[in-house]
Design a protein around this motif. Structure first.
Motif, short mmCIF file in Angstrom:
data_model
loop_
_atom_site.label_atom_id
_atom_site.label_comp_id
_atom_site.label_asym_id
_atom_site.label_seq_id
_atom_site.Cartn_x
_atom_site.Cartn_y
_atom_site.Cartn_z
N ARG A 1 43.64 18.85 64.42
CA ARG A 1 42.44 19.10 64.99
C ARG A 1 41.42 18.40 63.79
NH1 ARG A 1 40.30 25.09 64.11
NH2 ARG A 1 40.85 25.55 62.14
N ILE A 2 41.85 18.44 62.71
CA ILE A 2 40.94 18.21 61.37
C ILE A 2 40.95 16.56 61.32
CG2 ILE A 2 42.78 17.88 59.57
CD1 ILE A 2 39.33 19.65 59.21
N ILE A 3 41.69 15.80 62.29
CA ILE A 3 41.88 14.40 61.85
C ILE A 3 40.81 13.78 62.83
CG2 ILE A 3 43.24 12.30 61.98
CD1 ILE A 3 45.83 14.19 61.32
N PHE A 4 40.07 12.74 62.53
CA PHE A 4 39.20 12.04 63.14
C PHE A 4 38.64 10.82 62.75
CE2 PHE A 4 34.85 11.26 64.70
CZ PHE A 4 34.76 10.86 66.01
N ASN A 5 39.23 9.75 63.41
CA ASN A 5 39.11 8.26 62.92
C ASN A 5 37.93 7.46 63.38
OD1 ASN A 5 41.48 8.83 61.77
ND2 ASN A 5 42.84 7.99 63.37
N GLY A 6 36.83 8.34 64.19
CA GLY A 6 35.78 7.64 64.75
C GLY A 6 34.52 7.65 64.11
N ASN A 7 33.47 7.79 64.83
CA ASN A 7 32.26 7.79 64.06
C ASN A 7 31.61 9.10 63.70
OD1 ASN A 7 29.39 7.36 63.09
ND2 ASN A 7 28.69 6.40 65.05
N ASN A 8 31.55 9.44 62.66
CA ASN A 8 31.33 11.07 62.19
C ASN A 8 29.79 11.27 62.36
OD1 ASN A 8 33.44 12.44 60.35
ND2 ASN A 8 33.84 10.18 60.65
N TYR A 9 29.00 10.17 62.49
CA TYR A 9 27.35 10.53 62.49
C TYR A 9 27.15 10.72 64.20
CZ TYR A 9 26.67 8.47 58.07
OH TYR A 9 26.76 8.11 56.59
N SER A 10 28.19 10.44 65.15
CA SER A 10 27.67 10.44 66.62
C SER A 10 27.54 11.82 67.02
CB SER A 10 28.91 9.85 67.25
OG SER A 10 29.97 10.35 67.13
N GLU A 11 26.69 11.88 68.06
CA GLU A 11 26.33 13.44 68.62
C GLU A 11 27.63 13.86 69.52
OE1 GLU A 11 23.95 15.55 68.78
OE2 GLU A 11 22.99 14.38 67.09
N GLU A 12 28.09 12.86 69.95
CA GLU A 12 29.75 13.05 70.44
C GLU A 12 30.71 13.89 69.59
OE1 GLU A 12 27.55 9.99 72.84
OE2 GLU A 12 28.17 10.17 70.34
N TRP A 13 30.70 13.50 68.13
CA TRP A 13 31.46 14.06 67.28
C TRP A 13 31.20 15.55 66.96
CZ3 TRP A 13 35.81 15.51 65.76
CH2 TRP A 13 36.07 15.98 64.49
N VAL A 14 29.82 15.79 67.04
CA VAL A 14 29.17 17.31 66.84
C VAL A 14 30.18 18.16 68.09
CG1 VAL A 14 27.41 18.48 66.59
CG2 VAL A 14 27.37 16.37 65.67
N LYS A 15 29.65 17.49 69.23
CA LYS A 15 30.42 18.57 70.37
C LYS A 15 31.93 18.54 70.14
CE LYS A 15 26.34 16.93 73.16
NZ LYS A 15 25.91 15.93 74.45
N GLU A 16 32.55 17.35 69.87
CA GLU A 16 33.94 17.39 69.80
C GLU A 16 34.40 18.48 68.80
OE1 GLU A 16 38.17 16.64 70.26
OE2 GLU A 16 36.29 16.34 71.72
#
Length: 334
Positions: free
Chosen positions: A276-291
């Motif tokens: 769950r700690i791995i994320f390769n996308g855009n860390n600035y996006s609102e979608e990431w905050v929700k995810e």
């Protein structure tokens, strides 16, 4: 108008200061190397050469003092505040961290075939475990009011701690988890548009500049520390958390006849539990905050949110292993 080019010419007065600074650093045994413009007005980068963590900590503290001293000699002032001006990039430190054996073997180096490099995968799994288990401590290690203003934009990572591995390493770990064979990411040639330059292949671990904790070839780059902060807190957390994870792995490997197979099972289990700690996308996006919230990751936007978590039971237990603070001392400090 407020942005400089990385490879543009450094102003003459600034270059004189930087050369003087580098000379003083080398006299004190601080190995410095890179110098270039940064994005904000009159912002520049200096990169020390890697060395043992405890020595790097001391040298970093000494370097900040020397910078101020030499700057005054040149009628400058060094500003170490993380976010002095709204709308332009703040200042921080990139803590490049890896583990080597006493013979110089970098344990974070994937080699030509990372899927078959069990030692690398085992240490990678230990890092994933450590960062997931102690994401709150890593956030605490960089918490300050001024750094809170910097995090979350203008090339600074957000306050949510996550790891960037890139598509190739993530694909390898997915195959380890599923038990499938990994056939490798296809490396493409870099398109330069200049026919006189030789062909070269694009690195499959391309950088994600929005990630707080990114794998960059043979090391991890923790990009959250602020420019005025000591890197000792961060490295204490990283080294202690990794040591705890490796200790657990060692217990599971003890007495196993098929060590390689047992190690692959450890990698599989660690990845399943902590991916769950791995994320390769855009860390600035609102979608990431929700995810991130859906994944159960910590979102600690301010130092006031982060620091009280220092006295959580698991964090107290980890710090007690370092021998730096007793539980009573930690509670009194908080």
């Amino acid at each position: 108008q407020l942005e400089d080019h990385y490879f543009g010419a450094i102003p003459t007065r600034v270059m004189a200061f930087m050369k003087d600074l580098e000379y003083e650093c080398l006299k004190l045994g601080i190995p410095v190397k890179t110098r270039h413009n940064e994005v904000a007005p009159n912002q520049f980068e200096l990169a020390p050469v890697y060395e043992e963590a405890n020595l790097a900590n001391d040298h970093n503290q000494l370097l900040m003092t020397i910078m101020d001293k030499i700057a005054r000699r040149h009628q400058f002032r060094v500003l170490l505040h993380e976010k002095p001006f709204r709308g332009v990039n703040g200042s921080g430190k990139h803590n490049n961290w890896s583990i080597e054996t006493n013979t110089g073997l970098n344990l974070f180096k994937p080699g030509d075939d990372p899927f078959e490099n069990t030692v690398f995968l085992l240490f990678l799994a230990a890092v994933i475990t450590a960062v997931d288990n102690y994401q709150d401590l890593l956030r605490i290690s960089v918490a300050s009011p001024s750094n809170d203003c910097r995090l979350g934009g203008n090339e600074a990572p957000p306050a949510i701690v996550s790891m960037y591995l890139g598509d190739e390493l993530t694909g390898i770990l997915d195959c380890v988890e599923s038990g499938k064979k990994y056939f490798g990411a296809k490396r493409t040639h870099m398109q330069t548009g200049v026919h006189v330059l030789p062909d070269f292949k694009k690195d499959t671990t391309d950088r994600n500049r929005t990630s707080p904790f990114a794998f960059t070839g043979n090391k991890f780059e923790f990009r959250m520390p602020g420019s005025a902060q000591s890197i000792s807190d961060t490295n204490t957390v990283l080294n202690t958390a990794l040591a705890e994870g490796l200790s657990g792995f060692a217990d599971r490997l003890e007495g196993k006849k098929e060590v390689n197979a047992a190690a692959r099972r450890i990698v599989r289990d660690a990845y399943r539990e902590h991916k769950r700690i791995i994320f390769n996308g855009n860390n600035y996006s609102e979608e990431w905050v929700k995810e991130a919230e859906k994944r159960g990751l910590c979102n600690l936007p301010t130092a006031a949110d982060a620091i009280p978590l220092l006295v959580k039971e698991k964090n107290m237990a980890l710090f007690s292993k370092t021998g730096i603070f007793s539980e009573t001392e930690l509670r009194s400090r908080c």
